[in-house]
Motif scaffolding. Structure first.
Motif, PDB file in Angstrom:
ATOM      1  N   ILE A 188       4.892   2.569  18.642  1.00 26.26           N
ATOM      2  CA  ILE A 188       4.885   1.145  18.331  1.00 26.26           C
ATOM      3  C   ILE A 188       3.765   0.871  17.328  1.00 26.26           C
ATOM      4  O   ILE A 188       2.623   1.295  17.530  1.00 26.26           O
ATOM      5  N   LEU A 189       4.092   0.191  16.255  1.00 26.07           N
ATOM      6  CA  LEU A 189       3.059  -0.183  15.303  1.00 26.07           C
ATOM      7  C   LEU A 189       2.057  -1.126  15.972  1.00 26.07           C
ATOM      8  O   LEU A 189       2.422  -1.931  16.834  1.00 26.07           O
ATOM      9  N   PHE A 194      -1.406  -2.736  10.616  1.00 23.76           N
ATOM     10  CA  PHE A 194      -1.241  -3.800   9.635  1.00 23.76           C
ATOM     11  C   PHE A 194      -2.574  -4.184   9.008  1.00 23.76           C
ATOM     12  O   PHE A 194      -2.655  -4.417   7.798  1.00 23.76           O
ATOM     13  N   ASP A 195      -3.622  -4.254   9.815  1.00 23.60           N
ATOM     14  CA  ASP A 195      -4.934  -4.670   9.314  1.00 23.60           C
ATOM     15  C   ASP A 195      -5.485  -3.672   8.302  1.00 23.60           C
ATOM     16  O   ASP A 195      -6.118  -4.052   7.311  1.00 23.60           O
ATOM     17  N   GLN A 196      -5.240  -2.391   8.546  1.00 24.40           N
ATOM     18  CA  GLN A 196      -5.759  -1.361   7.650  1.00 24.40           C
ATOM     19  C   GLN A 196      -5.165  -1.503   6.258  1.00 24.40           C
ATOM     20  O   GLN A 196      -5.860  -1.382   5.247  1.00 24.40           O
ATOM     21  N   ILE A 197      -3.875  -1.791   6.196  1.00 27.41           N
ATOM     22  CA  ILE A 197      -3.231  -2.007   4.898  1.00 27.41           C
ATOM     23  C   ILE A 197      -3.735  -3.294   4.267  1.00 27.41           C
ATOM     24  O   ILE A 197      -4.057  -3.349   3.078  1.00 27.41           O
ATOM     25  N   GLN A 198      -3.820  -4.365   5.059  1.00 21.47           N
ATOM     26  CA  GLN A 198      -4.257  -5.661   4.549  1.00 21.47           C
ATOM     27  C   GLN A 198      -5.630  -5.569   3.899  1.00 21.47           C
ATOM     28  O   GLN A 198      -5.885  -6.189   2.854  1.00 21.47           O
ATOM     29  N   ARG A 199      -6.524  -4.796   4.495  1.00 24.44           N
ATOM     30  CA  ARG A 199      -7.896  -4.706   3.975  1.00 24.44           C
ATOM     31  C   ARG A 199      -7.940  -4.157   2.559  1.00 24.44           C
ATOM     32  O   ARG A 199      -8.815  -4.511   1.771  1.00 24.44           O
TER      33      ARG A 199
END
Length: 214
Positions: A188-189, A194-199
């Motif tokens: 499960i994501l 998501f936060d790692q990509i957003q940063r």
């Protein structure tokens, strides 16, 4: 294409007839004469009057669509996968460029702020975007599961969501019952994924870069 096929996979006539006079107040829709006020009372934007807000609530309530063409919902998944493939091809071509002249979408080797967005594309953004494509592909292929805020230990198999279509109810999907048939155990994501990509997208934010890159 994916958006259109998802809509057309379902019978959304009740939603259209019951709320779309909010968007098309002079289109002679079934409830126009009852629910649309005189032109001077309509307001200029979709949320500028009580009647438009009421119709928006009706729209959300009426998104309970039976499936009428399941093959279109299956096609929507394939079209999203094709979008991912083409985005990767885009970046192969962008990376191969050696000039730096009026670039609509520059690569890391083409320095300087883009005149349209005021942003600069660095290697970090490209790698984050490619990671986003991999994440999206894993979701659409069922290799990773989409989390739901009120369910632990299981996630939503998006491949089955498209390939084994059941009536789509927006509210019940958000609250849980509507996605229960697609829940599975597996990878499960997480919010950290998501936060790692957003940063990596910095002040511009992921959404700005996503709209630009696509």
């Amino acid at each position: 294409m994916a958006q259109a096929d998802f809509w057309l996979a379902h019978d959304f006539k009740s939603t259209f007839d019951g709320s779309f006079h909010m968007l098309f107040p002079r289109a002679k829709l079934p409830l126009q004469d009852i629910l649309v006020p005189p032109s001077g009372d309509m307001g200029s934007s979709i949320f500028s009057s009580e009647w438009r807000i009421a119709d928006f609530i009706s729209l959300v309530h009426l998104i309970n669509w039976p499936v009428v063409e399941p093959e279109r919902r299956q096609a929507a998944r394939r079209e999203l996968l094709e979008m991912i493939r083409l985005s990767r091809e885009d970046w192969k071509a962008i990376r191969a460029e050696t000039d730096n002249d009026r670039e609509w979408l520059p690569g890391p080797q083409q320095k300087g702020e883009n005149p349209l967005t005021g942003l600069e594309v660095g290697e970090e953004q490209v790698q984050a975007w490619l990671a986003t494509l991999t994440m999206a592909e894993d979701l659409l292929e069922g290799r990773a599961l989409l989390p739901h805020f009120r369910i632990t230990g299981k996630g939503i198999n998006m491949k089955r969501f498209f390939d084994e279509p059941k009536p789509f109810d927006l509210v019940l999907s958000i609250t849980g019952p509507g996605i229960a048939p697609y829940l599975e155990s597996g990878r499960i994501l997480t919010s950290e994924d998501f936060d790692q990509i957003q940063r990596e997208f910095g002040g511009g934010g992921f959404l700005t870069f996503a709209l630009w890159f696509n």
